[in-house]
Design a protein around this motif. Structure first.
Motif, PDB file in Angstrom:
ATOM      1  N   ILE A  78       0.850  -1.189   0.000  1.00  0.00           N
ATOM      2  CA  ILE A  78       0.000   0.000   0.000  1.00  0.00           C
ATOM      3  C   ILE A  78       0.883   1.234   0.000  1.00  0.00           C
ATOM      4  N   LYS A  79       0.624   2.110  -0.968  1.00  0.00           N
ATOM      5  CA  LYS A  79       1.391   3.349  -1.073  1.00  0.00           C
ATOM      6  C   LYS A  79       0.416   4.500  -1.174  1.00  0.00           C
ATOM      7  N   PRO A  80       0.870   5.707  -0.834  1.00  0.00           N
ATOM      8  CA  PRO A  80      -0.027   6.857  -0.982  1.00  0.00           C
ATOM      9  C   PRO A  80      -0.434   7.036  -2.439  1.00  0.00           C
ATOM     10  N   SER A  81      -1.694   7.389  -2.668  1.00  0.00           N
ATOM     11  CA  SER A  81      -2.092   7.779  -4.024  1.00  0.00           C
ATOM     12  C   SER A  81      -2.701   9.164  -3.936  1.00  0.00           C
ATOM     13  N   GLY A  82      -2.201  10.072  -4.762  1.00  0.00           N
ATOM     14  CA  GLY A  82      -2.648  11.452  -4.691  1.00  0.00           C
ATOM     15  C   GLY A  82      -2.261  12.129  -3.382  1.00  0.00           C
ATOM     16  N   GLY A  83      -1.114  11.732  -2.814  1.00  0.00           N
ATOM     17  CA  GLY A  83      -0.619  12.432  -1.624  1.00  0.00           C
ATOM     18  C   GLY A  83      -1.049  11.800  -0.305  1.00  0.00           C
ATOM     19  N   TYR A  84      -2.016  10.879  -0.327  1.00  0.00           N
ATOM     20  CA  TYR A  84      -2.492  10.277   0.926  1.00  0.00           C
ATOM     21  C   TYR A  84      -2.754   8.788   0.780  1.00  0.00           C
ATOM     22  N   ILE A  85      -2.709   8.098   1.925  1.00  0.00           N
ATOM     23  CA  ILE A  85      -3.258   6.739   1.976  1.00  0.00           C
ATOM     24  C   ILE A  85      -4.679   6.883   2.489  1.00  0.00           C
ATOM     25  N   ARG A  86      -5.618   6.405   1.719  1.00  0.00           N
ATOM     26  CA  ARG A  86      -7.022   6.669   2.016  1.00  0.00           C
ATOM     27  C   ARG A  86      -7.727   5.467   2.620  1.00  0.00           C
ATOM     28  N   ILE A  87      -8.841   5.742   3.245  1.00  0.00           N
ATOM     29  CA  ILE A  87      -9.617   4.687   3.918  1.00  0.00           C
ATOM     30  C   ILE A  87     -10.005   3.576   2.949  1.00  0.00           C
ATOM     31  N   GLU A  88     -10.292   3.930   1.677  1.00  0.00           N
ATOM     32  CA  GLU A  88     -10.690   2.887   0.706  1.00  0.00           C
ATOM     33  C   GLU A  88      -9.570   1.858   0.538  1.00  0.00           C
ATOM     34  N   GLN A  89      -8.320   2.339   0.581  1.00  0.00           N
ATOM     35  CA  GLN A  89      -7.205   1.404   0.408  1.00  0.00           C
ATOM     36  C   GLN A  89      -7.138   0.422   1.572  1.00  0.00           C
ATOM     37  N   ILE A  90      -7.393   0.925   2.785  1.00  0.00           N
ATOM     38  CA  ILE A  90      -7.349   0.045   3.958  1.00  0.00           C
ATOM     39  C   ILE A  90      -8.551  -0.903   3.934  1.00  0.00           C
ATOM     40  N   ARG A  91      -9.695  -0.408   3.492  1.00  0.00           N
ATOM     41  CA  ARG A  91     -10.878  -1.281   3.393  1.00  0.00           C
ATOM     42  C   ARG A  91     -10.632  -2.415   2.411  1.00  0.00           C
ATOM     43  N   SER A  92     -10.015  -2.096   1.276  1.00  0.00           N
ATOM     44  CA  SER A  92      -9.828  -3.169   0.299  1.00  0.00           C
ATOM     45  C   SER A  92      -8.743  -4.133   0.786  1.00  0.00           C
ATOM     46  N   GLU A 100       5.522  22.220  -4.963  1.00  0.00           N
ATOM     47  CA  GLU A 100       5.622  20.766  -4.867  1.00  0.00           C
ATOM     48  C   GLU A 100       4.295  20.181  -4.377  1.00  0.00           C
ATOM     49  N   LYS A 101       3.751  20.779  -3.321  1.00  0.00           N
ATOM     50  CA  LYS A 101       2.490  20.286  -2.750  1.00  0.00           C
ATOM     51  C   LYS A 101       1.346  20.465  -3.735  1.00  0.00           C
ATOM     52  N   ALA A 102       1.312  21.639  -4.400  1.00  0.00           N
ATOM     53  CA  ALA A 102       0.223  21.917  -5.340  1.00  0.00           C
ATOM     54  C   ALA A 102       0.225  20.854  -6.437  1.00  0.00           C
ATOM     55  N   LEU A 103       1.416  20.504  -6.924  1.00  0.00           N
ATOM     56  CA  LEU A 103       1.471  19.536  -8.022  1.00  0.00           C
ATOM     57  C   LEU A 103       1.136  18.124  -7.553  1.00  0.00           C
ATOM     58  N   ALA A 104       1.484  17.810  -6.299  1.00  0.00           N
ATOM     59  CA  ALA A 104       1.086  16.502  -5.747  1.00  0.00           C
ATOM     60  C   ALA A 104      -0.441  16.420  -5.684  1.00  0.00           C
ATOM     61  N   GLY A 105      -1.092  17.583  -5.522  1.00  0.00           N
ATOM     62  CA  GLY A 105      -2.550  17.621  -5.465  1.00  0.00           C
ATOM     63  C   GLY A 105      -3.189  17.955  -6.806  1.00  0.00           C
ATOM     64  N   ASN A 106      -2.456  17.704  -7.900  1.00  0.00           N
ATOM     65  CA  ASN A 106      -3.018  17.863  -9.248  1.00  0.00           C
ATOM     66  C   ASN A 106      -3.330  19.292  -9.682  1.00  0.00           C
ATOM     67  N   ALA A 107      -2.568  20.264  -9.182  1.00  0.00           N
ATOM     68  CA  ALA A 107      -2.753  21.636  -9.667  1.00  0.00           C
ATOM     69  C   ALA A 107      -2.275  21.732 -11.118  1.00  0.00           C
TER      70      ALA A 107
END
Ligand SMILES: [Zn+2]
Length: 320
Positions: free
Chosen positions: A78-92, A298-305
């Motif tokens: 499990i790796k971050p996608s779009g800057g975060y590890i999300r609950i959906e990843q842990i659920r799956s 850097e942060k803006a681009l990680a968040g798809n700016a």
């Protein structure tokens, strides 16, 4: 420590590796999974040793190769996608752990950059760690224990990875990458104990490129707007390189800020003369603003700016 745990059949079910990026945390996690699943030397007996008494994986059996290629069905990553590890990843993850695994395998769950789990995902993971399925091991990686939920830290065995000493990195770059002593010294000093960082930049081209970037950002304030746009366009053209470019910029402004107080602590040791000159010319608050602008981009681009817009804003700030 891990070998001892394996020899005694006492591998903790949750292990936390902390340390800087690129010091070998993920590689060690994968190696651990290989050792525990190797058909030839290990398996669940964890008993085969080499002459030095170390436990090892053969590297050739089906299991070793599958893990190396990232296709082993019982190794979950499990790796971050779009800057975060999300609950959906842990659920799956939870759903796949509920399925029965191959009885011969030790299941591993590698959670890279676990500090990027949001609170929801962290709490969901905690529930799994509280009642882990049989023969399932969790390895989390993060920069520091302080970046994680304390409840997750307290459920894990913590192992700290130290930076690789500069001299060791230098020797490796000379013997394995064919760098000259001088080049290896520059790359090792910029890499700050991280093998991943060193390998990323380990060639003479990178040094030229760094020189080009620091010269250009130094001259930006005096250059016409058309040139600034061209520079932003050049940066935007090669998105793959951006992470490295941001790193060069941050290191540069950091060195300028650090130089007046502790010149021996600058990263770009080979550029000490240029750093000395520039450090006198830019007031400290402006250095901090510029470094902040790089981090924001850097942060803006990680968040798809928008890429081009973000770089225009950045270059305008650096030109002040
Ligand atoms: Zn093997």
């Amino acid at each position: 420590m891990l070998c001892n745990a394996l020899k005694n059949h006492r591998l903790p079910h949750a292990i936390l590796f902390t340390g800087e990026d690129g010091v070998g945390k993920s590689s060690a996690a994968i190696e651990l999974a290989r050792v525990c699943n190797c058909r030839l030397t290990g398996g669940q007996e964890h008993s085969k040793k080499d002459a030095a008494g170390e436990i090892f994986a053969c590297g050739n059996c089906r299991s070793c190769r599958k893990i190396e290629n990232g296709v082993h069905p019982d190794i979950h990553s499990i790796k971050p996608s779009g800057g975060y590890i999300r609950i959906e990843q842990i659920r799956s993850l939870y759903a796949s752990l509920a399925l029965k695994s191959d009885a011969a395998s030790a299941r591993f769950v590698l959670i890279e950059d676990a500090h990027l789990m949001n609170a929801e995902a962290g709490n969901a993971l905690l529930k799994i760690l509280e009642e882990p399925p049989d023969l399932t091991f969790f390895v989390l990686t993060a920069p520091d224990t302080r970046d994680l939920l304390p409840t997750i830290v307290s459920r894990s065995r913590h192992i700290r990875f130290n930076p690789i000493p500069q001299k060791e990195l230098e020797d490796y770059l000379v013997s394995h990458r064919g760098l000259t002593g001088q080049q290896a010294m520059i790359v090792a000093s910029i890499s700050r104990g991280s093998m991943a960082r060193a390998l990323n930049i380990a060639d003479a081209d990178w040094i030229n490129y760094r020189n080009f970037i620091v010269e250009t950002i130094g001259e930006l304030p005096g250059l016409p707007a058309a040139f600034r746009h061209a520079f932003a366009e050049m940066l935007a053209a090669d998105r793959e390189k951006l992470e490295g470019i941001f790193e060069i910029m941050k290191n540069w402004y950091r060195d300028l800020a650090v130089f007046p107080w502790s010149p021996e602590k600058i990263y770009n040791q080979d550029l000490i003369r240029q750093i000395k000159n520039r450090a006198m010319q830019i007031p400290p608050h402006l250095l901090i603003e510029k470094a902040d602008a790089v981090v924001r981009a850097e942060k803006a681009l990680a968040g798809n700016a928008n890429l081009r817009l973000t770089l225009d804003v950045l270059v305008t700030k650096l030109a002040q």
